[in-house]
Enzyme design. Structure first.
Site, PDB file in Angstrom:
ATOM      1  N   ASP A  74       0.814  -1.213   0.000  1.00 44.85           N
ATOM      2  CA  ASP A  74       0.000   0.000   0.000  1.00 44.85           C
ATOM      3  C   ASP A  74       0.849   1.266   0.000  1.00 44.85           C
ATOM      4  OD1 ASP A  74      -2.389  -1.381  -0.081  1.00 44.85           O
ATOM      5  OD2 ASP A  74      -2.591  -1.467   2.103  1.00 44.85           O
ATOM      6  N   GLY A  75       2.027   1.207   0.618  1.00 51.59           N
ATOM      7  CA  GLY A  75       2.909   2.370   0.601  1.00 51.59           C
ATOM      8  C   GLY A  75       3.313   2.747  -0.807  1.00 51.59           C
ATOM      9  N   THR A 189      -9.793   1.845   6.049  1.00 52.89           N
ATOM     10  CA  THR A 189      -9.301   0.515   6.418  1.00 52.89           C
ATOM     11  C   THR A 189      -7.825   0.537   6.805  1.00 52.89           C
ATOM     12  OG1 THR A 189      -8.899   0.082   4.065  1.00 52.89           O
ATOM     13  CG2 THR A 189     -10.971  -0.732   4.992  1.00 52.89           C
TER      14      THR A 189
END
Length: 289
Positions: A74-75, A189
């Site tokens: 996700d980074g 989330t």
């Protein structure tokens, strides 16, 4: 097609997969533009031949592509979102990280990458982006953008922060504790979830305001409309506080005022046909069917 590729520099287990993907794109006649740091890393790990035919581009300059591919977790996806920004290019995430909540594709499913991603049969979900303005600063230094969240936290080893929040200029709300998170539905989330905030369906037109280690048990997360403004003022006994926007942190002086509003653009995320929000909750967060 012109395809932009970015990713983290921890791809030791996927070098052959990346080499195969890029070779396929070049063989098809696509133009491949890659973030310069990733290209340098892959050139060293795979060999000098890898960079032949690939255009290098720094993350500070928009790639102006038809499709962006993020390789990592996700980074890496959030950095790719900042790279394309207002360009409007959809982003397809190939997960080589731990969770990869935002990544819909995987090298473990090569047929899906070839049949869906490279053939263009994916569908695109548009996600709202948050704009954070730092009062008194001009240009890029005064405007930050978040696909996930903005977190306002006390400085290291400092006493608790007092954070004043004004919604559309109305009466202030004051939060005492370690800090505060303002999250988009996409980011609900992420950090927001870890402090007990609610999960929002991605298309909802709202933000979540969630306290971090609130001084009072009566303080709870608040869901607000994204149509207005949120003014933030941080006070503390320390001289500074920390602002972290999608993983990028900076120190600001106590008393600095900030304003949050909806950005004038959205980020498109590419998904395979059949993707659903609840399906992602099941597969990524372990919620039972």
């Amino acid at each position: 097609m012109r395809i932009a590729i970015n990713g983290n520099r921890h791809q030791e287990g996927h070098l052959e997969d990346i080499d195969r993907l890029v070779s396929t794109l070049l063989r098809r006649g696509d133009t491949v533009v890659m973030s310069d740091r990733l290209l340098s890393y892959l050139e060293g790990a795979i060999g000098g031949r890898f960079a032949i035919g690939i255009e290098a581009c720094p993350l500070a300059r928009p790639p102006h592509a038809d499709l962006a591919i993020s390789i990592g977790g996700d980074g890496a996806f959030l950095k790719t979102a900042g790279w394309v920004a207002e360009g409007g290019e959809p982003i397809a995430g190939i997960n080589t990280g731990h969770l990869g909540y935002l990544a819909a594709f995987s090298f473990d499913r090569p047929g899906e990458i070839e049949d869906v991603l490279l053939e263009g049969s994916f569908h695109i979900e548009r996600r709202a982006v948050m704009k954070i303005e730092i009062e008194g600063r001009q240009g890029h230094e005064g405007r930050l953008f978040a696909l996930n969240e903005a977190a306002f936290t006390r400085a290291d080893n400092a006493s608790m922060a007092s954070i004043t929040v004004r919604l559309n200029g109305a009466d202030p709300l004051t939060y005492l504790g370690d800090g505060l998170i303002v999250s988009t539905p996409t980011g609900s989330t992420a950090y927001n979830l870890s402090v007990g905030g609610p999960i929002l369906e991605p298309s909802l037109p709202g933000w979540v305001i969630s306290p971090i280690a609130a001084h009072s048990l009566a303080v709870r997360p608040l869901v607000v409309s994204d149509a207005g403004t949120i003014d933030i003022d941080v006070e503390s006994r320390a001289r500074t506080f920390r602002l972290t926007v999608d993983g990028h942190g900076l120190s600001l002086p106590v008393g600095q005022r900030l304003r949050i509003s909806k950005a004038p653009y959205t980020i498109g995320i590419a998904y395979a046909p059949g993707h659903s929000f609840t399906g992602t909750l099941c597969s990524k967060l372990g919620l039972a069917h």
